[in-house]
Design an enzyme around this catalytic site. Sequence first.
Site, PDB file in Angstrom:
ATOM      1  N   ASP A 126      31.440  20.426  41.529  1.00  0.00           N
ATOM      2  CA  ASP A 126      31.036  20.426  40.117  1.00  0.00           C
ATOM      3  C   ASP A 126      29.924  21.434  39.839  1.00  0.00           C
ATOM      4  OD1 ASP A 126      28.806  19.173  41.163  1.00  0.00           O
ATOM      5  OD2 ASP A 126      28.933  17.399  39.890  1.00  0.00           O
ATOM      6  N   ASP A 127      29.293  21.946  40.877  1.00  0.00           N
ATOM      7  CA  ASP A 127      28.129  22.814  40.667  1.00  0.00           C
ATOM      8  C   ASP A 127      28.514  24.252  40.335  1.00  0.00           C
ATOM      9  OD1 ASP A 127      26.140  20.819  41.249  1.00  0.00           O
ATOM     10  OD2 ASP A 127      26.817  20.939  43.328  1.00  0.00           O
ATOM     11  N   SER A 158      28.142  19.505  36.284  1.00  0.00           N
ATOM     12  CA  SER A 158      27.601  18.270  36.847  1.00  0.00           C
ATOM     13  C   SER A 158      27.693  17.129  35.842  1.00  0.00           C
ATOM     14  CB  SER A 158      26.128  18.474  37.234  1.00  0.00           C
ATOM     15  OG  SER A 158      26.042  19.337  38.325  1.00  0.00           O
ATOM     16  N   ASN A 240      28.143  18.464  47.022  1.00  0.00           N
ATOM     17  CA  ASN A 240      27.367  18.488  45.795  1.00  0.00           C
ATOM     18  C   ASN A 240      25.892  18.790  46.080  1.00  0.00           C
ATOM     19  OD1 ASN A 240      27.251  17.926  42.878  1.00  0.00           O
ATOM     20  ND2 ASN A 240      25.872  16.274  43.503  1.00  0.00           N
ATOM     21  N   SER A 273      28.577  14.830  49.164  1.00  0.00           N
ATOM     22  CA  SER A 273      27.385  15.004  48.333  1.00  0.00           C
ATOM     23  C   SER A 273      26.172  15.084  49.250  1.00  0.00           C
ATOM     24  CB  SER A 273      27.232  13.834  47.362  1.00  0.00           C
ATOM     25  OG  SER A 273      28.390  13.699  46.552  1.00  0.00           O
TER      26      SER A 273
END
Length: 448
Positions: A126-127, A158, A240, A273
């Site tokens: 997501d970054d 994010s 993440n 993550s």
Amino acid sequence: MKFFPLLTAALVSSAAISATPLQARQASSSSSAAATSTQDSFSSSSSSSGSGSSATSSASASASSATSTSSSGSSTNSSIINSYNSTLSYNSTATANSSDVYGVSAAGFANVKSASNPLNIVLTNDDSWGSANIRALYYALRRAGHRVLMVAPSHNQSGKGGTVVLPASLNITSAGRGGFAPVGAPFAGLNVTDPGLRYFNGTPAACAGWALDHDAQYFFNATSRNDSTAGVDLVVSGPNEGTNLGPFLYTLSGTIGASYFAVERNVPAIAFSASTDVRQYTSLNLSDVDDESVKIATYSANFVSTVADNAKASNSSARVLPLGIGLTVNYPEIAPTGNCTDLEWVHTRLTGKAIIDRFVVNSTTGLPTYANYVSEGVNACLAGNCSLPGETDVVENGNCQASASIYSVDYDAPTNATQDLVAALTSGIQSLNSNGTASNSSANSTSA
Ligand SMILES: *[C@@H]1O[C@H](CO)[C@@H](O)[C@H](O)[C@H]1NC(C)=O
Ligand SMILES: *[C@@H]1O[C@H](CO)[C@@H](O)[C@H](O)[C@H]1NC(C)=O
Ligand SMILES: *[C@@H]1O[C@H](CO)[C@@H](O)[C@H](O)[C@H]1NC(C)=O
Ligand SMILES: *[C@@H]1O[C@H](CO)[C@@H](O)[C@H](O)[C@H]1NC(C)=O
Ligand SMILES: *[C@@H]1O[C@H](CO)[C@@H](O)[C@H](O)[C@H]1NC(C)=O
Ligand SMILES: *[C@@H]1O[C@H](CO)[C@@H](O)[C@H](O)[C@H]1NC(C)=O
Ligand SMILES: *[C@@H]1O[C@H](CO)[C@@H](O)[C@H](O)[C@H]1NC(C)=O
Ligand SMILES: *[C@@H]1O[C@H](CO)[C@@H](O)[C@H](O)[C@H]1NC(C)=O
Ligand SMILES: *[C@@H]1O[C@H](CO)[C@@H](O)[C@H](O)[C@H]1NC(C)=O
Ligand SMILES: *[C@@H]1O[C@H](CO)[C@@H](O)[C@H](O)[C@H]1NC(C)=O
Ligand SMILES: *[C@@H]1O[C@H](CO)[C@@H](O)[C@H](O)[C@H]1NC(C)=O
Ligand SMILES: *[C@@H]1O[C@H](CO)[C@@H](O)[C@H](O)[C@H]1NC(C)=O
């Protein structure tokens, strides 16, 4: 993007009220991304190489000419072309440790174990595709021998959970994180010096879906496979920049959202993550085994290969994970961010000391902000093995432990936890559906 003001508020207030790790990371992520955005202008002359066949021939040329490129990244923006229906792939006949494959052969990945069962892997996060963590994992997975197609967001996404947001314009109208996907670039692009490096201007779940529907079948040559998953054995999401611990962060995290989207699309998925800060890929030191992102990538690649090899130990065509099942992994602070140097893996569960938000008002600003709340509701153990330790506790206990929890996308409640409710609902439905007993049942219906 309306999420970011809230996140910023959480970061600002974190001195007095502890924000969740994810919230703090994402807040710093959004401000850092803004601060480091460059005013790259996309060179449209480089984007116009159109048809599949001419792209294919430039593939080999680019792939081989890329071999001696250093990590400077200075030639980046002129190297993006449209990836829509691209048949480009990297040179999959070069061995994983071949010294002429940029990144994959780097000395920093010396501790990556070779996989006995090389997989076709879609990698997302997501970054954004510019994150150091995802680039390091891309190279580490290839070093292990896997074939890897990275399709990650052009912009920071994010906190989007499993939301699907698709591109709204053919060309990117604001620079992606770090400027690596500049204004004017196509909504889906690839790096011609390494066609496995791709972005998509959508949410993490949308990136996973786009990869499965518009890239993977060409990249992995899956048309010959008659395979509903486009030849993809596993979707890997992350690592993440920030942890995602417990059920509340499970729903909120775009990293995990991409993974449960893939699971719902029949493809096994693992979300990673890490307790790391925002970092662009251009700062990676790929020749250093102690580079934080390289190290986390090495742990992650070895985890993937080990899980897959065990799943395939007696049957090489077995799925990596059963239908409807995914894995979520969280890391503690590894050196140099923390002082963890000897990582231990722990099989965990999502519930157990997990947090949800409670909302408070900042007396200075008069505005709502949030604080952590370890509620009984978010920690109710209803499924799985209740004797396992909670991932939140394991990752934050300071003992250098990484958590691995198994999740299911079957959100129906277990029947043994709901016997009384099932009985009440069953009789309630009967009375609601019955015209004949309407007068009798009205008391029961209204009190239900
Ligand atoms: C309230 O907001 C102010 C201004 O943003 C900030 O400096 C302060 O730390 C916040 N206080 C709390 C308790 O979060
Ligand atoms: C493209 O890939 C090359 C290495 O193959 C790398 O040096 C460059 O920084 C990459 N650019 C982007 C924007 O990914
Ligand atoms: C490409 O991007 C870099 C920064 O990432 C910038 O310095 C350079 O001017 C850009 N080049 C072109 C041709 O846009
Ligand atoms: C992409 O491929 C699909 C399926 O083969 C085809 O229908 C579509 O026209 C292609 N689009 C482009 C822009 O090439
Ligand atoms: C792919 O790699 C192999 C082994 O390194 C090499 O022999 C071959 O020429 C390469 N092909 C291309 C198109 O670069
Ligand atoms: C490369 O990998 C092959 C098999 O995977 C192995 O036999 C060889 O020793 C490796 N070479 C180097 C330089 O690590
Ligand atoms: C928009 O993207 C398309 C496809 O990559 C490209 O051909 C075109 O030049 C771009 N237009 C602009 C204004 O940048
Ligand atoms: C893709 O599959 C086709 C059909 O099986 C085969 O002819 C072709 O050689 C394959 N291409 C690659 C690059 O593996
Ligand atoms: C480093 O280790 C010490 C002692 O074990 C511990 O008290 C400290 O909190 C650790 N620091 C970080 C950043 O993890
Ligand atoms: C339901 O069954 C599971 C598995 O047998 C067990 O772990 C759990 O404690 C049970 N829950 C309730 C509420 O009975
Ligand atoms: C319930 O009442 C409605 C409206 O009078 C009627 O159309 C329907 O057929 C009845 N259903 C049953 C199961 O009696
Ligand atoms: C209403 O609830 C009572 C007590 O649970 C039950 O005995 C009765 O059968 C119910 N009536 C209807 C119409 O469902």
